[in-house]
Scaffold this motif. Sequence first.
Motif, PDB file in Angstrom:
ATOM      1  N   MET A  80      39.064  57.047  26.780  1.00  0.00           N
ATOM      2  CA  MET A  80      39.096  56.540  28.156  1.00  0.00           C
ATOM      3  C   MET A  80      39.184  55.014  28.115  1.00  0.00           C
ATOM      4  O   MET A  80      38.443  54.352  27.384  1.00  0.00           O
ATOM      5  N   LEU A  81      40.084  54.459  28.904  1.00  0.00           N
ATOM      6  CA  LEU A  81      40.256  53.016  28.988  1.00  0.00           C
ATOM      7  C   LEU A  81      39.750  52.508  30.331  1.00  0.00           C
ATOM      8  O   LEU A  81      39.952  53.144  31.371  1.00  0.00           O
ATOM      9  N   GLU A  82      39.096  51.348  30.311  1.00  0.00           N
ATOM     10  CA  GLU A  82      38.641  50.697  31.532  1.00  0.00           C
ATOM     11  C   GLU A  82      39.330  49.343  31.640  1.00  0.00           C
ATOM     12  O   GLU A  82      39.379  48.578  30.680  1.00  0.00           O
ATOM     13  N   VAL A  83      39.865  49.055  32.836  1.00  0.00           N
ATOM     14  CA  VAL A  83      40.517  47.773  33.103  1.00  0.00           C
ATOM     15  C   VAL A  83      39.737  47.091  34.220  1.00  0.00           C
ATOM     16  O   VAL A  83      39.594  47.644  35.314  1.00  0.00           O
ATOM     17  N   VAL A  84      39.234  45.884  33.943  1.00  0.00           N
ATOM     18  CA  VAL A  84      38.450  45.119  34.913  1.00  0.00           C
ATOM     19  C   VAL A  84      39.152  43.793  35.166  1.00  0.00           C
ATOM     20  O   VAL A  84      39.442  43.045  34.219  1.00  0.00           O
ATOM     21  N   ALA A  85      39.432  43.484  36.431  1.00  0.00           N
ATOM     22  CA  ALA A  85      40.021  42.204  36.831  1.00  0.00           C
ATOM     23  C   ALA A  85      39.032  41.480  37.732  1.00  0.00           C
ATOM     24  O   ALA A  85      38.474  42.084  38.657  1.00  0.00           O
ATOM     25  N   SER A  86      38.797  40.194  37.470  1.00  0.00           N
ATOM     26  CA  SER A  86      37.812  39.444  38.243  1.00  0.00           C
ATOM     27  C   SER A  86      38.286  38.014  38.472  1.00  0.00           C
ATOM     28  O   SER A  86      39.066  37.459  37.682  1.00  0.00           O
ATOM     29  N   LEU A  87      37.812  37.431  39.573  1.00  0.00           N
ATOM     30  CA  LEU A  87      38.098  36.037  39.918  1.00  0.00           C
ATOM     31  C   LEU A  87      36.825  35.233  39.686  1.00  0.00           C
ATOM     32  O   LEU A  87      35.895  35.288  40.503  1.00  0.00           O
ATOM     33  N   PRO A  88      36.718  34.499  38.578  1.00  0.00           N
ATOM     34  CA  PRO A  88      35.448  33.851  38.222  1.00  0.00           C
ATOM     35  C   PRO A  88      34.990  32.787  39.201  1.00  0.00           C
ATOM     36  O   PRO A  88      33.791  32.547  39.336  1.00  0.00           O
ATOM     37  N   ARG A  89      35.917  32.112  39.903  1.00  0.00           N
ATOM     38  CA  ARG A  89      35.501  31.033  40.806  1.00  0.00           C
ATOM     39  C   ARG A  89      35.134  31.522  42.199  1.00  0.00           C
ATOM     40  O   ARG A  89      34.526  30.811  42.993  1.00  0.00           O
ATOM     41  N   GLY A  90      35.497  32.739  42.516  1.00  0.00           N
ATOM     42  CA  GLY A  90      35.264  33.255  43.856  1.00  0.00           C
ATOM     43  C   GLY A  90      36.572  33.681  44.491  1.00  0.00           C
ATOM     44  O   GLY A  90      37.656  33.428  43.963  1.00  0.00           O
ATOM     45  N   PRO A  91      36.489  34.341  45.671  1.00  0.00           N
ATOM     46  CA  PRO A  91      37.686  34.941  46.269  1.00  0.00           C
ATOM     47  C   PRO A  91      38.409  34.070  47.290  1.00  0.00           C
ATOM     48  O   PRO A  91      39.229  34.578  48.038  1.00  0.00           O
ATOM     49  N   VAL A  92      38.109  32.763  47.379  1.00  0.00           N
ATOM     50  CA  VAL A  92      38.759  31.899  48.368  1.00  0.00           C
ATOM     51  C   VAL A  92      39.436  30.734  47.646  1.00  0.00           C
ATOM     52  O   VAL A  92      38.827  30.077  46.800  1.00  0.00           O
ATOM     53  N   PHE A  93      40.700  30.465  48.018  1.00  0.00           N
ATOM     54  CA  PHE A  93      41.486  29.403  47.384  1.00  0.00           C
ATOM     55  C   PHE A  93      42.293  28.656  48.435  1.00  0.00           C
ATOM     56  O   PHE A  93      42.585  29.183  49.505  1.00  0.00           O
ATOM     57  N   LEU A  94      42.660  27.415  48.093  1.00  0.00           N
ATOM     58  CA  LEU A  94      43.581  26.634  48.906  1.00  0.00           C
ATOM     59  C   LEU A  94      45.001  26.850  48.394  1.00  0.00           C
ATOM     60  O   LEU A  94      45.227  26.913  47.179  1.00  0.00           O
ATOM     61  N   ALA A  95      45.951  26.947  49.308  1.00  0.00           N
ATOM     62  CA  ALA A  95      47.349  27.006  48.892  1.00  0.00           C
ATOM     63  C   ALA A  95      47.682  25.721  48.142  1.00  0.00           C
ATOM     64  O   ALA A  95      47.381  24.617  48.611  1.00  0.00           O
ATOM     65  N   GLY A  96      48.284  25.861  46.960  1.00  0.00           N
ATOM     66  CA  GLY A  96      48.535  24.723  46.083  1.00  0.00           C
ATOM     67  C   GLY A  96      47.622  24.695  44.882  1.00  0.00           C
ATOM     68  O   GLY A  96      47.919  24.042  43.882  1.00  0.00           O
ATOM     69  N   GLU A  97      46.489  25.417  44.983  1.00  0.00           N
ATOM     70  CA  GLU A  97      45.562  25.519  43.862  1.00  0.00           C
ATOM     71  C   GLU A  97      46.061  26.543  42.845  1.00  0.00           C
ATOM     72  O   GLU A  97      46.875  27.411  43.146  1.00  0.00           O
ATOM     73  N   SER A  98      45.493  26.448  41.639  1.00  0.00           N
ATOM     74  CA  SER A  98      45.780  27.421  40.597  1.00  0.00           C
ATOM     75  C   SER A  98      44.706  28.506  40.617  1.00  0.00           C
ATOM     76  O   SER A  98      43.514  28.212  40.510  1.00  0.00           O
ATOM     77  N   LEU A  99      45.134  29.739  40.802  1.00  0.00           N
ATOM     78  CA  LEU A  99      44.218  30.880  40.797  1.00  0.00           C
ATOM     79  C   LEU A  99      44.069  31.389  39.368  1.00  0.00           C
ATOM     80  O   LEU A  99      45.059  31.532  38.652  1.00  0.00           O
ATOM     81  N   GLN A 100      42.821  31.644  38.991  1.00  0.00           N
ATOM     82  CA  GLN A 100      42.548  32.198  37.657  1.00  0.00           C
ATOM     83  C   GLN A 100      41.936  33.577  37.798  1.00  0.00           C
ATOM     84  O   GLN A 100      40.998  33.776  38.575  1.00  0.00           O
TER      85      GLN A 100
END
Length: 387
Positions: free
Chosen positions: A1-21
Amino acid sequence: MLEVVASLPRGPVFLAGESLQCDVIFTNTSTDNQAVDEVLAWSSVQIICQCTVSESRVQLPRKNSLSTEEASTTGCDTSFIPNKGERGLTVLCTKPKILFCDLKLSPGMSRSYTFEEVIPTDAPPSFRGQAVKYSYKVIVGTQRLEKATKMVRVPFRVLVLYGLNDISVYNETEEIAPSNPFLHYQRKENSVLDVALQIISTVTARKAPHSYNITNSRGRVAKFLLFKQAYKLGEDIVGMFDFSEGTIPCVQYSVTLQSEEQISEECRRKPSQGTAVTSYVKHQEMCVHTVRTHMNIPIPLTATPGFITDIVCQRWRLHFEFVTSLDEIGSPASLPDDGEERQWQGPSMLNVETMVWDLPIKVFPTNPIHASSVTLMKTSSSIHIGH
Protein backbone atom coordinates in the motif's frame (compact mmCIF):
# COMPACT_ATOMS: atom_id res chain seq x y z
CA MET A 1 0.00 0.00 0.00
CA LEU A 2 1.32 3.44 -0.95
CA GLU A 3 0.46 6.70 0.80
CA VAL A 4 0.85 10.09 -0.90
CA VAL A 5 0.78 13.20 1.32
CA ALA A 6 0.87 16.76 -0.08
CA SER A 7 1.17 19.72 2.29
CA LEU A 8 1.70 23.49 2.20
CA PRO A 9 4.25 24.22 4.97
CA ARG A 10 3.69 28.00 5.08
CA GLY A 11 -0.09 27.86 5.20
CA PRO A 12 -2.96 27.94 2.69
CA VAL A 13 -2.96 31.68 1.80
CA PHE A 14 -0.66 33.33 -0.78
CA LEU A 15 -0.31 36.57 -2.71
CA ALA A 16 -0.39 36.44 -6.50
CA GLY A 17 3.25 36.81 -7.55
CA GLU A 18 4.55 34.76 -4.64
CA SER A 19 6.20 31.37 -4.97
CA LEU A 20 4.05 28.55 -3.61
CA GLN A 21 5.86 25.62 -2.02
CA CYS A 22 4.28 22.18 -1.67
CA ASP A 23 5.96 19.20 0.00
CA VAL A 24 4.99 15.78 -1.38
CA ILE A 25 5.88 12.57 0.48
CA PHE A 26 5.51 9.06 -0.99
CA THR A 27 5.56 6.20 1.55
CA ASN A 28 5.36 2.45 1.24
CA THR A 29 3.22 1.73 4.29
CA SER A 30 3.60 -2.07 4.10
CA THR A 31 5.02 -3.56 7.32
CA ASP A 32 5.13 -7.20 6.23
CA ASN A 33 8.72 -8.40 5.73
CA GLN A 34 7.56 -10.48 2.77
CA ALA A 35 5.94 -7.49 1.04
CA VAL A 36 7.27 -6.61 -2.38
CA ASP A 37 8.66 -3.26 -3.47
CA GLU A 38 6.13 -0.73 -4.66
CA VAL A 39 6.81 0.95 -8.03
CA LEU A 40 5.32 4.20 -9.32
CA ALA A 41 5.68 5.09 -12.99
CA TRP A 42 5.63 8.88 -12.59
CA SER A 43 4.29 11.83 -10.61
CA SER A 44 3.76 15.47 -11.54
CA VAL A 45 2.30 18.58 -9.92
CA GLN A 46 0.59 21.74 -11.13
CA ILE A 47 -1.70 24.55 -10.00
CA ILE A 48 -5.19 25.12 -11.36
CA CYS A 49 -7.89 27.76 -10.83
CA GLN A 50 -11.49 26.83 -11.52
CA CYS A 51 -14.26 29.33 -12.19
CA THR A 52 -17.83 28.28 -11.50
CA VAL A 53 -20.81 30.54 -12.17
CA SER A 54 -24.52 30.70 -11.55
CA GLU A 55 -26.14 29.68 -14.85
CA SER A 56 -29.15 31.91 -14.13
CA ARG A 57 -26.99 35.04 -13.82
CA VAL A 58 -23.85 34.52 -15.90
CA GLN A 59 -23.19 33.37 -19.45
CA LEU A 60 -19.50 32.80 -20.16
CA PRO A 61 -18.06 33.75 -23.56
CA ARG A 62 -16.66 30.85 -25.55
CA LYS A 63 -12.88 30.82 -25.16
CA ASN A 64 -9.98 28.45 -25.56
CA SER A 65 -10.30 27.13 -22.00
CA LEU A 66 -11.80 23.67 -21.74
CA SER A 67 -14.66 22.89 -19.43
CA THR A 68 -14.36 19.96 -17.08
CA GLU A 69 -16.58 17.79 -19.24
CA GLU A 70 -14.55 18.52 -22.37
CA ALA A 71 -11.22 17.94 -20.64
CA SER A 72 -12.45 14.65 -19.20
CA THR A 73 -13.28 13.32 -22.63
CA THR A 74 -9.99 14.33 -24.27
CA GLY A 75 -7.93 11.74 -22.40
CA CYS A 76 -8.13 8.32 -20.84
CA ASP A 77 -7.83 7.23 -17.21
CA THR A 78 -4.06 6.98 -17.45
CA SER A 79 -3.62 10.61 -18.57
CA PHE A 80 -2.93 13.40 -16.09
CA ILE A 81 -5.93 15.71 -16.40
CA PRO A 82 -5.67 18.05 -13.39
CA ASN A 83 -9.20 19.45 -13.68
CA LYS A 84 -10.87 16.06 -14.05
CA GLY A 85 -13.73 15.84 -11.58
CA GLU A 86 -13.69 19.61 -11.00
CA ARG A 87 -16.67 21.82 -11.74
CA GLY A 88 -16.65 24.88 -13.97
CA LEU A 89 -14.09 26.39 -16.32
CA THR A 90 -10.32 26.21 -15.90
CA VAL A 91 -9.11 29.83 -16.06
CA LEU A 92 -5.53 29.16 -14.93
CA CYS A 93 -3.40 26.05 -15.31
CA THR A 94 0.38 26.12 -14.78
CA LYS A 95 2.73 23.86 -16.67
CA PRO A 96 3.05 20.44 -14.99
CA LYS A 97 6.33 19.76 -13.23
CA ILE A 98 7.54 16.16 -13.08
CA LEU A 99 8.65 15.01 -9.62
CA PHE A 100 10.05 11.66 -10.74
CA CYS A 101 9.85 8.77 -13.18
CA ASP A 102 10.09 5.12 -12.13
CA LEU A 103 10.21 5.36 -8.32
CA LYS A 104 10.77 2.13 -6.36
CA LEU A 105 9.97 2.06 -2.63
CA SER A 106 10.80 -0.81 -0.29
CA PRO A 107 8.44 -1.57 2.64
CA GLY A 108 8.57 1.28 5.19
CA MET A 109 10.56 3.52 2.84
CA SER A 110 9.66 7.15 2.09
CA ARG A 111 10.76 9.70 -0.50
CA SER A 112 9.98 13.41 -0.27
CA TYR A 113 9.91 16.04 -3.02
CA THR A 114 9.38 19.79 -3.05
CA PHE A 115 7.30 21.54 -5.70
CA GLU A 116 7.65 25.31 -6.22
CA GLU A 117 5.66 27.47 -8.60
CA VAL A 118 5.12 31.22 -8.89
CA ILE A 119 1.46 32.21 -8.84
CA PRO A 120 0.95 34.57 -11.83
CA THR A 121 0.42 38.21 -10.86
CA ASP A 122 -2.48 38.48 -13.33
CA ALA A 123 -4.31 35.54 -11.75
CA PRO A 124 -7.83 36.12 -10.37
CA PRO A 125 -8.22 36.11 -6.57
CA SER A 126 -9.96 33.38 -4.63
CA PHE A 127 -13.58 34.45 -4.44
CA ARG A 128 -16.90 32.98 -3.39
CA GLY A 129 -19.62 35.31 -4.60
CA GLN A 130 -23.32 34.92 -5.23
CA ALA A 131 -22.87 34.44 -8.99
CA VAL A 132 -19.15 33.70 -9.50
CA LYS A 133 -16.59 31.57 -7.67
CA TYR A 134 -12.82 31.29 -8.19
CA SER A 135 -11.07 28.42 -6.38
CA TYR A 136 -7.44 27.24 -6.42
CA LYS A 137 -5.89 23.83 -5.89
CA VAL A 138 -2.49 22.16 -6.05
CA ILE A 139 -2.96 18.91 -7.98
CA VAL A 140 -0.52 16.04 -7.46
CA GLY A 141 -0.98 13.25 -10.01
CA THR A 142 0.71 9.85 -9.76
CA GLN A 143 0.31 6.50 -11.49
CA ARG A 144 1.28 2.85 -11.22
CA LEU A 145 2.28 1.28 -14.50
CA GLU A 146 -0.82 0.59 -16.61
CA LYS A 147 -3.13 1.68 -13.78
CA ALA A 148 -5.47 4.64 -13.48
CA THR A 149 -3.98 7.99 -12.47
CA LYS A 150 -4.60 9.00 -8.83
CA MET A 151 -4.69 12.61 -7.71
CA VAL A 152 -4.18 14.51 -4.44
CA ARG A 153 -5.84 17.92 -4.25
CA VAL A 154 -4.78 20.63 -1.77
CA PRO A 155 -6.96 23.77 -1.87
CA PHE A 156 -5.43 27.15 -1.13
CA ARG A 157 -6.40 30.83 -1.23
CA VAL A 158 -4.95 33.59 -3.41
CA LEU A 159 -5.01 37.32 -2.62
CA VAL A 160 -4.30 39.77 -5.45
CA LEU A 161 -2.60 43.16 -5.10
CA TYR A 162 -2.58 45.08 -8.36
CA GLY A 163 0.70 46.78 -9.30
CA LEU A 164 3.07 43.90 -8.53
CA ASN A 165 3.90 43.07 -12.15
CA ASP A 166 7.43 44.52 -11.94
CA ILE A 167 8.89 44.49 -8.44
CA SER A 168 12.22 45.85 -9.73
CA VAL A 169 10.61 49.30 -9.65
CA TYR A 170 10.40 49.01 -5.87
CA ASN A 171 13.93 47.71 -5.32
CA GLU A 172 16.37 50.44 -4.35
CA THR A 173 19.37 51.05 -6.56
CA GLU A 174 22.76 52.11 -5.30
CA GLU A 175 22.22 55.63 -6.64
CA ILE A 176 19.15 56.36 -4.50
CA ALA A 177 19.82 54.16 -1.50
CA PRO A 178 21.04 55.93 1.68
CA SER A 179 24.80 55.57 2.00
CA ASN A 180 27.07 55.36 5.03
CA PRO A 181 30.84 55.71 4.42
CA PHE A 182 31.59 53.64 7.52
CA LEU A 183 29.50 50.64 6.50
CA HIS A 184 29.92 48.25 3.61
CA TYR A 185 26.76 48.52 1.56
CA GLN A 186 25.30 45.30 0.26
CA ARG A 187 22.37 45.56 -2.10
CA LYS A 188 19.33 43.60 -1.03
CA GLU A 189 16.55 42.55 -3.36
CA ASN A 190 13.08 42.85 -1.87
CA SER A 191 10.85 39.80 -2.14
CA VAL A 192 7.38 39.99 -3.64
CA LEU A 193 5.84 39.75 -0.17
CA ASP A 194 8.06 42.57 1.16
CA VAL A 195 7.12 44.84 -1.72
CA ALA A 196 3.43 44.00 -1.38
CA LEU A 197 3.41 44.78 2.34
CA GLN A 198 5.17 48.10 1.65
CA ILE A 199 2.54 49.05 -0.92
CA ILE A 200 -0.33 48.01 1.36
CA SER A 201 1.10 49.98 4.29
CA THR A 202 1.48 53.07 2.09
CA VAL A 203 -1.99 53.06 0.51
CA THR A 204 -3.78 52.25 3.78
CA ALA A 205 -1.87 54.75 5.94
CA ARG A 206 -3.99 57.33 7.74
CA LYS A 207 -3.92 60.62 5.89
CA ALA A 208 -6.21 63.66 6.18
CA PRO A 209 -9.64 62.70 7.60
CA HIS A 210 -12.68 62.98 5.35
CA SER A 211 -15.70 64.94 6.56
CA TYR A 212 -19.24 64.46 5.21
CA ASN A 213 -22.37 66.55 5.88
CA ILE A 214 -25.40 64.26 5.99
CA THR A 215 -28.55 66.12 4.93
CA ASN A 216 -31.98 65.49 3.47
CA SER A 217 -34.68 67.72 2.02
CA ARG A 218 -35.68 69.01 5.46
CA GLY A 219 -32.25 69.96 6.76
CA ARG A 220 -29.06 68.69 8.32
CA VAL A 221 -28.94 65.34 10.13
CA ALA A 222 -25.33 64.96 11.23
CA LYS A 223 -21.68 65.32 10.35
CA PHE A 224 -19.65 62.16 9.74
CA LEU A 225 -15.88 61.95 10.04
CA LEU A 226 -13.97 59.04 8.47
CA PHE A 227 -10.26 58.91 9.26
CA LYS A 228 -9.30 57.19 5.99
CA GLN A 229 -10.91 55.52 2.98
CA ALA A 230 -8.47 52.67 2.23
CA TYR A 231 -8.18 49.63 4.50
CA LYS A 232 -6.65 46.17 4.53
CA LEU A 233 -8.29 42.92 5.59
CA GLY A 234 -8.47 42.60 9.37
CA GLU A 235 -8.47 46.36 10.01
CA ASP A 236 -11.17 48.26 11.89
CA ILE A 237 -13.11 51.01 10.12
CA VAL A 238 -13.42 53.81 12.67
CA GLY A 239 -15.69 56.81 12.14
CA MET A 240 -17.28 59.54 14.28
CA PHE A 241 -20.75 61.08 14.17
CA ASP A 242 -21.43 64.65 15.31
CA PHE A 243 -25.12 65.45 15.84
CA SER A 244 -24.52 68.75 17.69
CA GLU A 245 -25.22 70.93 14.63
CA GLY A 246 -28.07 68.84 13.27
CA THR A 247 -31.41 70.55 12.61
CA ILE A 248 -33.35 67.28 12.31
CA PRO A 249 -33.59 64.90 15.31
CA CYS A 250 -31.97 61.55 14.52
CA VAL A 251 -33.45 58.64 16.46
CA GLN A 252 -31.29 55.74 15.27
CA TYR A 253 -28.54 55.01 12.80
CA SER A 254 -26.89 51.89 11.43
CA VAL A 255 -23.75 51.31 9.37
CA THR A 256 -23.24 48.05 7.44
CA LEU A 257 -20.07 46.88 5.70
CA GLN A 258 -21.09 45.58 2.27
CA SER A 259 -19.51 44.27 -0.92
CA GLU A 260 -21.00 44.72 -4.39
CA GLU A 261 -20.62 41.95 -6.97
CA GLN A 262 -21.23 43.26 -10.48
CA ILE A 263 -21.17 41.03 -13.56
CA SER A 264 -19.61 42.55 -16.69
CA GLU A 265 -22.08 43.54 -19.41
CA GLU A 266 -20.97 40.89 -21.91
CA CYS A 267 -21.40 38.12 -19.32
CA ARG A 268 -24.79 39.11 -17.92
CA ARG A 269 -27.63 36.68 -18.54
CA LYS A 270 -30.09 39.60 -18.56
CA PRO A 271 -29.18 43.16 -19.66
CA SER A 272 -31.12 44.68 -16.75
CA GLN A 273 -29.37 42.50 -14.19
CA GLY A 274 -28.55 44.35 -10.98
CA THR A 275 -25.65 44.22 -8.56
CA ALA A 276 -25.52 41.52 -5.87
CA VAL A 277 -24.88 42.95 -2.41
CA THR A 278 -23.41 40.97 0.51
CA SER A 279 -23.49 42.34 4.07
CA TYR A 280 -20.76 41.45 6.58
CA VAL A 281 -20.72 43.51 9.79
CA LYS A 282 -23.39 45.89 11.10
CA HIS A 283 -23.12 48.62 13.73
CA GLN A 284 -26.42 49.99 15.06
CA GLU A 285 -27.08 52.56 17.76
CA MET A 286 -29.92 54.60 19.24
CA CYS A 287 -28.90 58.26 19.19
CA VAL A 288 -31.75 60.39 20.57
CA HIS A 289 -30.14 63.53 22.10
CA THR A 290 -26.68 62.11 21.40
CA VAL A 291 -24.12 64.83 20.75
CA ARG A 292 -21.23 62.69 19.50
CA THR A 293 -20.65 58.99 19.05
CA HIS A 294 -18.47 56.67 17.01
CA MET A 295 -18.61 53.41 15.09
CA ASN A 296 -16.05 50.60 14.84
CA ILE A 297 -16.51 47.97 12.12
CA PRO A 298 -13.91 45.18 11.63
CA ILE A 299 -13.19 43.90 8.11
CA PRO A 300 -13.14 40.07 8.17
CA LEU A 301 -9.81 38.46 7.28
CA THR A 302 -11.75 35.86 5.30
CA ALA A 303 -13.27 38.45 2.92
CA THR A 304 -12.05 39.11 -0.63
CA PRO A 305 -10.52 42.56 -1.35
CA GLY A 306 -11.80 44.62 -4.24
CA PHE A 307 -10.86 43.27 -7.68
CA ILE A 308 -11.92 43.12 -11.32
CA THR A 309 -11.73 40.34 -13.93
CA ASP A 310 -13.27 39.82 -17.36
CA ILE A 311 -16.34 38.31 -15.69
CA VAL A 312 -16.93 40.10 -12.41
CA CYS A 313 -16.02 43.22 -10.44
CA GLN A 314 -16.15 43.48 -6.65
CA ARG A 315 -16.31 46.80 -4.80
CA TRP A 316 -16.75 47.74 -1.14
CA ARG A 317 -18.94 50.31 0.57
CA LEU A 318 -20.40 51.46 3.88
CA HIS A 319 -24.21 51.44 3.84
CA PHE A 320 -25.78 54.01 6.19
CA GLU A 321 -29.37 54.17 7.36
CA PHE A 322 -30.62 57.13 9.41
CA VAL A 323 -34.02 57.10 11.10
CA THR A 324 -35.10 60.72 11.62
CA SER A 325 -38.16 62.07 13.42
CA LEU A 326 -40.74 64.21 11.69
CA ASP A 327 -41.83 65.55 15.10
CA GLU A 328 -39.95 67.60 17.63
CA ILE A 329 -38.66 65.51 20.55
CA GLY A 330 -38.55 67.11 23.98
CA SER A 331 -35.27 66.91 25.85
CA PRO A 332 -34.42 66.44 29.54
CA ALA A 333 -33.35 70.09 29.56
CA SER A 334 -37.03 71.08 29.35
CA LEU A 335 -37.76 69.61 32.80
CA PRO A 336 -38.04 72.15 35.64
CA ASP A 337 -34.79 72.65 37.56
CA ASP A 338 -36.14 72.69 41.12
CA GLY A 339 -33.51 70.47 42.66
CA GLU A 340 -35.74 67.44 42.83
CA GLU A 341 -34.98 64.15 41.09
CA ARG A 342 -37.01 63.70 37.93
CA GLN A 343 -37.15 61.13 35.16
CA TRP A 344 -37.46 61.99 31.46
CA GLN A 345 -39.26 59.54 29.22
CA GLY A 346 -39.25 59.72 25.45
CA PRO A 347 -42.47 59.67 23.41
CA SER A 348 -44.07 56.26 22.91
CA MET A 349 -44.92 57.02 19.27
CA LEU A 350 -42.95 58.92 16.63
CA ASN A 351 -43.52 59.80 13.01
CA VAL A 352 -40.23 58.85 11.37
CA GLU A 353 -38.63 58.49 7.96
CA THR A 354 -35.53 56.58 6.91
CA MET A 355 -32.79 57.88 4.65
CA VAL A 356 -29.99 55.77 3.19
CA TRP A 357 -26.50 56.65 1.99
CA ASP A 358 -23.71 54.55 0.47
CA LEU A 359 -20.06 55.56 0.89
CA PRO A 360 -17.49 53.73 -1.30
CA ILE A 361 -14.31 52.52 0.39
CA LYS A 362 -11.29 50.52 -0.79
CA VAL A 363 -10.26 47.19 0.74
CA PHE A 364 -6.79 45.76 0.05
CA PRO A 365 -5.17 42.42 0.91
CA THR A 366 -3.25 41.83 4.12
CA ASN A 367 -0.23 39.74 5.03
CA PRO A 368 -1.15 36.23 3.80
CA ILE A 369 0.42 34.73 6.92
CA HIS A 370 -2.09 36.64 9.05
CA ALA A 371 -4.95 35.50 6.83
CA SER A 372 -3.76 31.90 7.18
CA SER A 373 -4.23 32.08 10.96
CA VAL A 374 -8.04 32.29 10.70
CA THR A 375 -8.73 30.13 7.66
CA LEU A 376 -10.52 26.81 7.98
CA MET A 377 -8.75 25.36 4.96
CA LYS A 378 -6.56 22.32 5.58
CA THR A 379 -2.89 22.62 4.70
CA SER A 380 -2.46 18.97 3.68
CA SER A 381 -4.23 16.17 1.88
CA SER A 382 -3.45 12.50 1.30
CA ILE A 383 -4.54 9.38 -0.60
CA HIS A 384 -3.77 5.68 -0.38
CA ILE A 385 -2.98 3.72 -3.53
CA GLY A 386 -3.62 -0.02 -3.46
CA HIS A 387 -2.83 -2.69 -6.00
